[in-house]
Design a protein around this motif. Sequence first.
Motif, mmCIF file in Angstrom:
data_model
loop_
_atom_site.group_PDB
_atom_site.id
_atom_site.type_symbol
_atom_site.label_atom_id
_atom_site.label_comp_id
_atom_site.label_asym_id
_atom_site.label_seq_id
_atom_site.Cartn_x
_atom_site.Cartn_y
_atom_site.Cartn_z
ATOM 1 N N GLY A 119 0.792 -1.224 0.000
ATOM 2 C CA GLY A 119 0.000 0.000 0.000
ATOM 3 C C GLY A 119 0.819 1.266 0.000
ATOM 4 O O GLY A 119 0.369 2.312 -0.477
ATOM 5 N N HIS A 120 2.046 1.204 0.515
ATOM 6 C CA HIS A 120 2.896 2.388 0.610
ATOM 7 C C HIS A 120 3.737 2.611 -0.634
ATOM 8 O O HIS A 120 4.407 3.635 -0.755
ATOM 9 C CB HIS A 120 3.831 2.233 1.808
ATOM 10 N N HIS A 121 3.724 1.658 -1.567
ATOM 11 C CA HIS A 121 4.610 1.748 -2.722
ATOM 12 C C HIS A 121 4.029 2.675 -3.781
ATOM 13 O O HIS A 121 2.808 2.755 -3.962
ATOM 14 C CB HIS A 121 4.850 0.360 -3.318
ATOM 15 N N ARG A 122 4.923 3.353 -4.501
ATOM 16 C CA ARG A 122 4.474 4.318 -5.512
ATOM 17 C C ARG A 122 3.857 3.642 -6.728
ATOM 18 O O ARG A 122 3.064 4.252 -7.452
ATOM 19 C CB ARG A 122 5.642 5.186 -5.959
ATOM 20 N N THR A 123 4.197 2.378 -6.990
ATOM 21 C CA THR A 123 3.639 1.656 -8.126
ATOM 22 C C THR A 123 2.351 0.959 -7.715
ATOM 23 O O THR A 123 2.369 0.099 -6.827
ATOM 24 C CB THR A 123 4.631 0.612 -8.663
ATOM 25 N N PRO A 124 1.227 1.289 -8.329
ATOM 26 C CA PRO A 124 -0.045 0.673 -7.913
ATOM 27 C C PRO A 124 -0.133 -0.795 -8.321
ATOM 28 O O PRO A 124 0.345 -1.193 -9.387
ATOM 29 C CB PRO A 124 -1.096 1.517 -8.637
ATOM 30 N N ILE A 125 -0.749 -1.588 -7.445
ATOM 31 C CA ILE A 125 -1.065 -2.986 -7.735
ATOM 32 C C ILE A 125 -2.579 -3.129 -7.665
ATOM 33 O O ILE A 125 -3.180 -2.888 -6.614
ATOM 34 C CB ILE A 125 -0.391 -3.944 -6.737
ATOM 35 N N LEU A 126 -3.186 -3.503 -8.781
ATOM 36 C CA LEU A 126 -4.639 -3.626 -8.857
ATOM 37 C C LEU A 126 -5.020 -5.099 -8.937
ATOM 38 O O LEU A 126 -4.499 -5.837 -9.775
ATOM 39 C CB LEU A 126 -5.175 -2.884 -10.083
ATOM 40 N N PHE A 127 -5.925 -5.523 -8.077
ATOM 41 C CA PHE A 127 -6.412 -6.892 -8.081
ATOM 42 C C PHE A 127 -7.719 -6.932 -8.873
ATOM 43 O O PHE A 127 -8.719 -6.328 -8.477
ATOM 44 C CB PHE A 127 -6.623 -7.411 -6.661
ATOM 45 N N LEU A 128 -7.709 -7.639 -9.992
ATOM 46 C CA LEU A 128 -8.877 -7.736 -10.870
ATOM 47 C C LEU A 128 -9.559 -9.072 -10.610
ATOM 48 O O LEU A 128 -9.149 -10.123 -11.130
ATOM 49 C CB LEU A 128 -8.443 -7.613 -12.334
ATOM 50 N N GLU A 129 -10.582 -9.048 -9.805
ATOM 51 C CA GLU A 129 -11.270 -10.280 -9.398
ATOM 52 C C GLU A 129 -12.149 -10.793 -10.536
ATOM 53 O O GLU A 129 -12.964 -10.059 -11.089
ATOM 54 C CB GLU A 129 -12.096 -10.019 -8.141
ATOM 55 N N GLN A 130 -11.984 -12.083 -10.861
ATOM 56 C CA GLN A 130 -12.704 -12.705 -11.959
ATOM 57 C C GLN A 130 -13.898 -13.522 -11.446
ATOM 58 O O GLN A 130 -13.885 -14.028 -10.321
ATOM 59 C CB GLN A 130 -11.766 -13.620 -12.747
ATOM 60 N N LYS A 131 -14.912 -13.628 -12.280
ATOM 61 C CA LYS A 131 -16.118 -14.363 -11.902
ATOM 62 C C LYS A 131 -16.010 -15.845 -12.209
ATOM 63 O O LYS A 131 -16.714 -16.666 -11.609
ATOM 64 C CB LYS A 131 -17.327 -13.772 -12.630
ATOM 65 N N VAL A 132 -15.150 -16.200 -13.167
ATOM 66 C CA VAL A 132 -14.948 -17.596 -13.561
ATOM 67 C C VAL A 132 -13.457 -17.861 -13.652
ATOM 68 O O VAL A 132 -12.695 -17.005 -14.131
ATOM 69 C CB VAL A 132 -15.619 -17.901 -14.923
#
Length: 334
Positions: A119-132
């Motif tokens: 959370g503190h890092h300058r590079t964002p990490i996005l979690f893309l939750e899938q339905k299948v």
Amino acid sequence: MYNPSEQKTRQPLDKFRFRICQVGSNKACLFFCLLLVLLLFVFALKDLHFLKGEVTQNPGVITLTKQEEFTIIIQTFKRDDILLEVLKRCLDVPHLQKILVVWNNVDKQPSQILRDSFGHHRTPILFLEQKVNRIQNRLQPFPEIHTHAVLMLDDDILLSVSDISFAFTIWKQFPDQIVGFVPRKHVETAHGAYTYQRTKLSDPHNGGGDKYSMVLIGASFFHARYLKLYQDQPEAMHSLVDTTQNCDDIAMNFVVSMYMRTVLNDTRPSGVYIMPLDMVNLEMQARSGFKGMWLRSNHFKQRSYCLNRLAQIYGVMPLQFSDSIKTRFTWLRK
């Protein structure tokens, strides 16, 4: 010697200097200088903002970000422990804009440990939750991608920072091809069928060596355009990948080869192989107990089936062979 012309030249400057610095104190002179610097800074910011707005509003202009940065895509399924290690390594890579984690654990949300670790890092990490849980979920043209280059990584592949940086440099020279670290080949049998095999590459300048016709996407750079192009492929191709839960990487090599062949009129192979200096497979270190597809007893047989089925779907075998090896050394290790 007295020179009247010098005297005339000095007078305006002397008057100016007198008005600024000799009236009042040195503090007034310092204040004036600071004010001048501040005004220049404000005007510079205004110009920069104008240029930025012009670039983002004009779709014909390619921004520096799209050219000089890349997006990492990592698909994961029930291997949080090794995923954490891969993410930590990726965050040290220069030119990285963001990381997209394609979350295939449909019955479980990303743990708070994963979310809080970066959370503190300058590079964002996005979690893309899938339905299948589909293997080809990772090959979507995600709207979060704002770069031309995509680095796709399996969640068990640990590459060195220097290897990734070098691969990005090579990809910018070959942006229409898959540039990666895992080569494979197809071999045509006497009966006209195809088998999927590993390669035994050596230095082609010292007596030849094996060739490859594919570069697997699980550790590779490719252009983001191919994500949209992959989705536009025949339904039979998508059905094959869903049915086998395998072969999306082989299919992507077909997609790239067909695009180069039909659109670019280019007969180059789909991929460019880079010999890694430090690549580790974390498969056996996963504590979750989930093991990858390559450990299945029928893995190579299934992928040979995919090769033949894809050739039927497209009506041609578009894959081309290459013995090119990119390395940071002038010589190649055998």
